[in-house]
Design a protein around this motif. Structure first.
Motif, PDB file in Angstrom:
ATOM      1  N   ILE A 103      25.350  42.086  51.180  1.00  0.00           N
ATOM      2  CA  ILE A 103      26.188  42.929  52.046  1.00  0.00           C
ATOM      3  C   ILE A 103      26.334  42.281  53.411  1.00  0.00           C
ATOM      4  O   ILE A 103      27.420  42.294  54.013  1.00  0.00           O
ATOM      5  N   ARG A 104      25.264  41.699  53.909  1.00  0.00           N
ATOM      6  CA  ARG A 104      25.352  41.012  55.211  1.00  0.00           C
ATOM      7  C   ARG A 104      26.379  39.867  55.151  1.00  0.00           C
ATOM      8  O   ARG A 104      27.187  39.705  56.065  1.00  0.00           O
ATOM      9  N   TRP A 105      26.329  39.077  54.077  1.00  0.00           N
ATOM     10  CA  TRP A 105      27.270  37.957  53.957  1.00  0.00           C
ATOM     11  C   TRP A 105      28.707  38.450  53.782  1.00  0.00           C
ATOM     12  O   TRP A 105      29.649  37.853  54.319  1.00  0.00           O
ATOM     13  N   LEU A 106      28.887  39.551  53.049  1.00  0.00           N
ATOM     14  CA  LEU A 106      30.223  40.145  52.940  1.00  0.00           C
ATOM     15  C   LEU A 106      30.720  40.566  54.310  1.00  0.00           C
ATOM     16  O   LEU A 106      31.881  40.326  54.668  1.00  0.00           O
ATOM     17  N   GLY A 107      29.845  41.186  55.075  1.00  0.00           N
ATOM     18  CA  GLY A 107      30.219  41.593  56.427  1.00  0.00           C
ATOM     19  C   GLY A 107      30.607  40.416  57.298  1.00  0.00           C
ATOM     20  O   GLY A 107      31.592  40.467  58.039  1.00  0.00           O
ATOM     21  N   ALA A 108      29.834  39.336  57.209  1.00  0.00           N
ATOM     22  CA  ALA A 108      30.138  38.140  58.007  1.00  0.00           C
ATOM     23  C   ALA A 108      31.493  37.562  57.621  1.00  0.00           C
ATOM     24  O   ALA A 108      32.278  37.158  58.488  1.00  0.00           O
ATOM     25  N   ALA A 109      31.783  37.528  56.315  1.00  0.00           N
ATOM     26  CA  ALA A 109      33.067  36.994  55.852  1.00  0.00           C
ATOM     27  C   ALA A 109      34.222  37.861  56.343  1.00  0.00           C
ATOM     28  O   ALA A 109      35.253  37.338  56.821  1.00  0.00           O
ATOM     29  N   LEU A 110      34.083  39.178  56.239  1.00  0.00           N
ATOM     30  CA  LEU A 110      35.124  40.081  56.723  1.00  0.00           C
ATOM     31  C   LEU A 110      35.296  39.954  58.232  1.00  0.00           C
ATOM     32  O   LEU A 110      36.422  39.987  58.744  1.00  0.00           O
ATOM     33  N   PHE A 111      34.185  39.812  58.935  1.00  0.00           N
ATOM     34  CA  PHE A 111      34.219  39.700  60.392  1.00  0.00           C
ATOM     35  C   PHE A 111      35.030  38.487  60.827  1.00  0.00           C
ATOM     36  O   PHE A 111      35.866  38.559  61.732  1.00  0.00           O
ATOM     37  N   GLY A 164      33.395  44.697  59.240  1.00  0.00           N
ATOM     38  CA  GLY A 164      32.585  43.524  58.927  1.00  0.00           C
ATOM     39  C   GLY A 164      31.313  43.471  59.748  1.00  0.00           C
ATOM     40  O   GLY A 164      30.228  43.155  59.233  1.00  0.00           O
ATOM     41  N   TRP A 165      31.430  43.815  61.034  1.00  0.00           N
ATOM     42  CA  TRP A 165      30.251  43.860  61.908  1.00  0.00           C
ATOM     43  C   TRP A 165      29.237  44.876  61.381  1.00  0.00           C
ATOM     44  O   TRP A 165      28.043  44.600  61.299  1.00  0.00           O
ATOM     45  N   ALA A 166      29.722  46.065  60.992  1.00  0.00           N
ATOM     46  CA  ALA A 166      28.836  47.109  60.474  1.00  0.00           C
ATOM     47  C   ALA A 166      28.127  46.649  59.206  1.00  0.00           C
ATOM     48  O   ALA A 166      26.914  46.857  59.045  1.00  0.00           O
ATOM     49  N   LEU A 167      28.858  46.020  58.312  1.00  0.00           N
ATOM     50  CA  LEU A 167      28.261  45.560  57.054  1.00  0.00           C
ATOM     51  C   LEU A 167      27.255  44.439  57.280  1.00  0.00           C
ATOM     52  O   LEU A 167      26.279  44.311  56.535  1.00  0.00           O
ATOM     53  N   LEU A 173      25.947  53.967  59.710  1.00  0.00           N
ATOM     54  CA  LEU A 173      26.433  54.515  60.974  1.00  0.00           C
ATOM     55  C   LEU A 173      27.528  53.627  61.552  1.00  0.00           C
ATOM     56  O   LEU A 173      28.485  54.117  62.150  1.00  0.00           O
ATOM     57  N   GLY A 174      27.398  52.307  61.363  1.00  0.00           N
ATOM     58  CA  GLY A 174      28.436  51.394  61.818  1.00  0.00           C
ATOM     59  C   GLY A 174      29.754  51.640  61.107  1.00  0.00           C
ATOM     60  O   GLY A 174      30.827  51.548  61.705  1.00  0.00           O
ATOM     61  N   VAL A 175      29.682  51.968  59.817  1.00  0.00           N
ATOM     62  CA  VAL A 175      30.893  52.303  59.066  1.00  0.00           C
ATOM     63  C   VAL A 175      31.524  53.575  59.627  1.00  0.00           C
ATOM     64  O   VAL A 175      32.754  53.674  59.770  1.00  0.00           O
TER      65      VAL A 175
END
Length: 219
Positions: A103-111, A164-167, A173-175
């Motif tokens: 999930i962290r890597w997905l967030g980084a990619a989206l970010f 992406g930052w939230a993920l 809560l970030g979502v």
């Protein structure tokens, strides 16, 4: 665009403050940088901040401005501060978190992808891109390229960037904060559309009829 010392200072200071809040929420540098996806996110933030210095984005009221919409600026500011700190903090204490490193890597990619989407239209619009809802001198309507399908690609980038930052912090809560961003964002979009409709009339109406406001196929 000429990069002035003042612009460079405020851009750098705001970026470092944003990252600093995330580091503080994480419990310090060691805890934050213990996760490779967060290192990528931090580096991407610094790179995007540097690239933004070469745009012509401004806070000009131009020839005509909808001053009633200025309330969204402090709203975005407050959500930005909360979004910088709270996802990192909830990640540290395990509150409303989900998933793992994937999930962290997905967030980084989206970010990163959304950051590029956020900046691309800023370069396309040049000095017509203002932090205020305003018609600039010589303002023309852009309807091709990145604007062919979505009328507000930069705002879509802002929204996905926040997600992406939230993920990246696995933060529920970030979502929620990302969803709350929709409130001032949609108010901003509606204000801009009303101003553009009054400026360009039928040309803008025809453009709206063949495009999506924010999310293709949905809204």
């Amino acid at each position: 665009m000429k990069i002035t010392p003042r612009l460079a200072f405020f851009s750098t200071a705001s970026t470092l403050a944003y990252l600093g809040l995330a580091v503080l929420g994480s419990g310090g540098f060691a805890a934050f940088f213990a996760h490779p996806p967060l290192i990528v996110v931090a580096l991407a933030t610094l790179v995007m901040s540097g690239v933004a210095l070469f745009t012509e984005a401004n806070l000009s009221a131009g020839e005509r401005e909808d001053r009633a919409n200025r309330w969204v600026l402090p709203a975005f500011g407050l959500l930005g501060v909360l979004g910088a700190y709270l996802p990192a903090y909830t990640d540290r204490i395990g509150l409303w978190t989900f998933g793992g490193e994937g999930i962290r890597w997905l967030g980084a990619a989206l970010f990163i992808a959304a950051g590029a989407l956020r900046l691309w239209p800023v370069f396309v619009l040049g000095n017509r891109f203002s932090g205020l809802v305003a018609i600039q001198p010589g303002h023309t309507l852009v309807t091709d390229g990145i604007y062919r399908t979505v009328r507000n690609p930069s705002y879509l980038g802002l929204l996905v960037n926040s997600l992406g930052w939230a993920l990246a912090f696995r933060s529920g809560l970030g979502v929620v904060l990302t969803l709350l961003t929709l409130l001032p964002l949609i108010a901003r979009i509606r204000s801009e559309e009303a101003l553009l409709r009054s400026q360009f009339g039928d040309e803008y109406e025809a453009y709206c009829a063949r495009t999506w406001r924010l999310i293709p196929g949905l809204y």
